[in-house]
Design a protein around this motif. Structure first.
Motif, PDB file in Angstrom:
ATOM      1  N   LEU A  20       2.370  -9.510  -2.252  1.00  0.00           N
ATOM      2  CA  LEU A  20       1.298  -8.321  -2.077  1.00  0.00           C
ATOM      3  C   LEU A  20       0.805  -8.514  -0.950  1.00  0.00           C
ATOM      4  O   LEU A  20       0.390  -7.362  -0.396  1.00  0.00           O
ATOM      5  N   GLY A  21       0.316  -9.417  -0.103  1.00  0.00           N
ATOM      6  CA  GLY A  21      -0.341  -9.481   0.984  1.00  0.00           C
ATOM      7  C   GLY A  21       0.419  -8.483   1.977  1.00  0.00           C
ATOM      8  O   GLY A  21      -0.265  -7.806   2.739  1.00  0.00           O
ATOM      9  N   LEU A  24       0.245  -4.987   1.509  1.00  0.00           N
ATOM     10  CA  LEU A  24      -0.808  -4.082   1.778  1.00  0.00           C
ATOM     11  C   LEU A  24      -1.142  -4.282   3.276  1.00  0.00           C
ATOM     12  O   LEU A  24      -1.478  -3.163   3.748  1.00  0.00           O
ATOM     13  N   HIS A  25      -0.715  -5.235   3.923  1.00  0.00           N
ATOM     14  CA  HIS A  25      -0.580  -5.261   5.318  1.00  0.00           C
ATOM     15  C   HIS A  25       0.129  -3.942   6.000  1.00  0.00           C
ATOM     16  O   HIS A  25      -0.445  -3.312   6.859  1.00  0.00           O
ATOM     17  N   SER A  28      -1.504  -0.758   5.459  1.00  0.00           N
ATOM     18  CA  SER A  28      -2.854  -0.515   6.130  1.00  0.00           C
ATOM     19  C   SER A  28      -2.945   0.232   7.437  1.00  0.00           C
ATOM     20  O   SER A  28      -3.971   0.760   7.929  1.00  0.00           O
ATOM     21  N   PHE A  96       4.417  -4.567  -8.857  1.00  0.00           N
ATOM     22  CA  PHE A  96       3.134  -4.123  -8.857  1.00  0.00           C
ATOM     23  C   PHE A  96       2.816  -2.935  -9.376  1.00  0.00           C
ATOM     24  O   PHE A  96       2.715  -1.850  -8.809  1.00  0.00           O
ATOM     25  N   PRO A  97       3.050  -2.474 -10.840  1.00  0.00           N
ATOM     26  CA  PRO A  97       2.927  -1.424 -11.469  1.00  0.00           C
ATOM     27  C   PRO A  97       1.769  -0.459 -11.040  1.00  0.00           C
ATOM     28  O   PRO A  97       0.524  -1.084 -11.055  1.00  0.00           O
ATOM     29  N   LEU A  99       0.680   0.292  -8.158  1.00  0.00           N
ATOM     30  CA  LEU A  99      -0.081   0.175  -6.803  1.00  0.00           C
ATOM     31  C   LEU A  99       0.237   1.012  -5.853  1.00  0.00           C
ATOM     32  O   LEU A  99      -0.538   1.699  -5.028  1.00  0.00           O
ATOM     33  N   SER A 102      -1.134   4.374  -6.601  1.00  0.00           N
ATOM     34  CA  SER A 102      -2.592   4.623  -6.305  1.00  0.00           C
ATOM     35  C   SER A 102      -2.945   4.462  -4.876  1.00  0.00           C
ATOM     36  O   SER A 102      -3.827   5.285  -4.208  1.00  0.00           O
ATOM     37  N   ALA A 106      -4.590   7.526  -3.027  1.00  0.00           N
ATOM     38  CA  ALA A 106      -5.891   7.351  -2.236  1.00  0.00           C
ATOM     39  C   ALA A 106      -5.578   8.017  -0.966  1.00  0.00           C
ATOM     40  O   ALA A 106      -6.554   8.605  -0.064  1.00  0.00           O
TER      41      ALA A 106
ATOM     42  N   LEU B  24      -7.303  -1.545   2.825  1.00  0.00           N
ATOM     43  CA  LEU B  24      -6.013  -2.219   2.720  1.00  0.00           C
ATOM     44  C   LEU B  24      -5.784  -3.534   3.766  1.00  0.00           C
ATOM     45  O   LEU B  24      -5.376  -4.506   3.132  1.00  0.00           O
ATOM     46  N   SER B  28      -5.292  -7.345   2.413  1.00  0.00           N
ATOM     47  CA  SER B  28      -4.079  -7.858   2.642  1.00  0.00           C
ATOM     48  C   SER B  28      -3.844  -9.249   2.916  1.00  0.00           C
ATOM     49  O   SER B  28      -3.087 -10.180   2.927  1.00  0.00           O
ATOM     50  N   LEU B  33      -8.611 -11.624  -0.430  1.00  0.00           N
ATOM     51  CA  LEU B  33      -8.297 -11.101  -1.813  1.00  0.00           C
ATOM     52  C   LEU B  33      -8.621 -12.125  -2.743  1.00  0.00           C
ATOM     53  O   LEU B  33      -9.318 -11.699  -3.808  1.00  0.00           O
ATOM     54  N   PHE B  96     -11.248   6.260  -4.011  1.00  0.00           N
ATOM     55  CA  PHE B  96      -9.702   5.895  -4.130  1.00  0.00           C
ATOM     56  C   PHE B  96      -9.726   5.326  -5.375  1.00  0.00           C
ATOM     57  O   PHE B  96      -9.712   4.060  -5.844  1.00  0.00           O
ATOM     58  N   GLY B  98      -8.688   4.171  -9.111  1.00  0.00           N
ATOM     59  CA  GLY B  98      -7.813   3.353  -9.416  1.00  0.00           C
ATOM     60  C   GLY B  98      -7.017   2.319  -8.372  1.00  0.00           C
ATOM     61  O   GLY B  98      -6.241   1.346  -8.787  1.00  0.00           O
ATOM     62  N   LEU B  99      -7.433   2.342  -7.046  1.00  0.00           N
ATOM     63  CA  LEU B  99      -6.831   1.873  -6.125  1.00  0.00           C
ATOM     64  C   LEU B  99      -7.201   0.223  -6.320  1.00  0.00           C
ATOM     65  O   LEU B  99      -6.288  -0.858  -6.473  1.00  0.00           O
ATOM     66  N   SER B 102      -5.699  -1.432  -9.275  1.00  0.00           N
ATOM     67  CA  SER B 102      -4.173  -1.583  -9.221  1.00  0.00           C
ATOM     68  C   SER B 102      -3.935  -2.806  -8.351  1.00  0.00           C
ATOM     69  O   SER B 102      -3.008  -3.612  -8.590  1.00  0.00           O
ATOM     70  N   VAL B 103      -4.899  -3.191  -7.318  1.00  0.00           N
ATOM     71  CA  VAL B 103      -4.525  -4.167  -6.439  1.00  0.00           C
ATOM     72  C   VAL B 103      -4.924  -5.400  -7.272  1.00  0.00           C
ATOM     73  O   VAL B 103      -4.142  -6.376  -7.050  1.00  0.00           O
ATOM     74  N   ALA B 106      -2.207  -6.253  -9.576  1.00  0.00           N
ATOM     75  CA  ALA B 106      -1.082  -6.568  -8.539  1.00  0.00           C
ATOM     76  C   ALA B 106      -1.179  -8.214  -8.349  1.00  0.00           C
ATOM     77  O   ALA B 106      -0.455  -8.964  -8.375  1.00  0.00           O
ATOM     78  N   ALA B 107      -2.620  -8.630  -7.906  1.00  0.00           N
ATOM     79  CA  ALA B 107      -2.759  -9.848  -7.667  1.00  0.00           C
ATOM     80  C   ALA B 107      -2.526 -11.051  -8.603  1.00  0.00           C
ATOM     81  O   ALA B 107      -2.167 -11.925  -8.441  1.00  0.00           O
ATOM     82  N   GLN B 110       1.157 -11.229  -9.407  1.00  0.00           N
ATOM     83  CA  GLN B 110       1.916 -12.047  -8.443  1.00  0.00           C
ATOM     84  C   GLN B 110       1.376 -13.774  -8.823  1.00  0.00           C
ATOM     85  O   GLN B 110       2.134 -14.588  -8.896  1.00  0.00           O
TER      86      GLN B 110
END
Lengths: 123, 123
Positions: A20-21, A24-25, A28, A96-97, A99, A102, A106, B24, B28, B33, B96, B98-99, B102-103, B106-107, B110
């Motif tokens: 994930l990290g 997202l990076h 970004s 990541f459903p 993600l 979204s 955004a 984001l 990240s 997080l 944003f 749902g953002l 969803s993050v 996802a976290a 994971q």
């Protein structure tokens, strides 16, 4: 003597190694997010780098695609000497459903709010 | 002579100045997080830095909270000499939708997949 040809092996994380990290990076950065938004609008298709009319140098563009590839956001394959790019949507959605959707929503909302548009696409 | 007291003015972006890229980027980093996940589990509450048992030095912790604050992910306020932190969920959800959820999902997914747990919380 070395040639101008890029290395032919392009490293991609397997689905289970995507984290994930780094995703997202990768998302970004505004230029990388533009690339992903443009690819998401052409679901499943492959795009050459020149498809994306980006306000950056070729080497910066190459860097951004590498970050996107190494994080697992897109897949790059050679077709002849051209690199073709496709979004790894199935992998991202499985891990990541919701993600990616979204983040894209955004980005759309922010672009609407700020009056930004995706750049015109190249030839 | 300067004192050990931090500057008393903490800059926060107004809701309309929060941007997706910095959000984001803030999310990240694994340590940041973790902080956000722990805060999300205590919706609406305020937490001191020491609440989060983080495997980093105090100065690194301060840096991470500043990144989260300056991106608009959390709000820091002084209560006496302690900084208290609260998630800007309403602002993020309005900008944003749902953002953040969803993050966080996802976290969680994971962490489940990798067998990770949130660190034990401090006193």
């Amino acid at each position: 003597m070395s040639t101008a040809t890029s290395p032919r092996v392009l490293n991609h994380p397997a689905r289970e190694d995507i984290r994930l990290g780094p995703v997202l990076h990768a998302l970004s950065d505004p230029v990388r997010l533009r690339i992903v938004r443009a690819m998401a609008r052409g679901a499943g298709e492959e795009f050459s780098c020149s498809y994306f009319a980006l306000p950056v140098t070729k080497s910066t563009c190459t860097h951004h695609f590498r970050v996107l590839r190494e994080s697992g956001v897109l897949r790059q394959t050679y077709q002849g000497t051209a690199k073709m790019n496709s979004l790894r949507r199935a992998d991202l959605d499985a891990l990541f459903p919701g993600l990616l959707d979204s983040v894209l929503a955004a980005a759309d909302a922010q672009a609407d709010r700020l009056g930004e548009e995706l750049p015109a696409q190249g030839g």
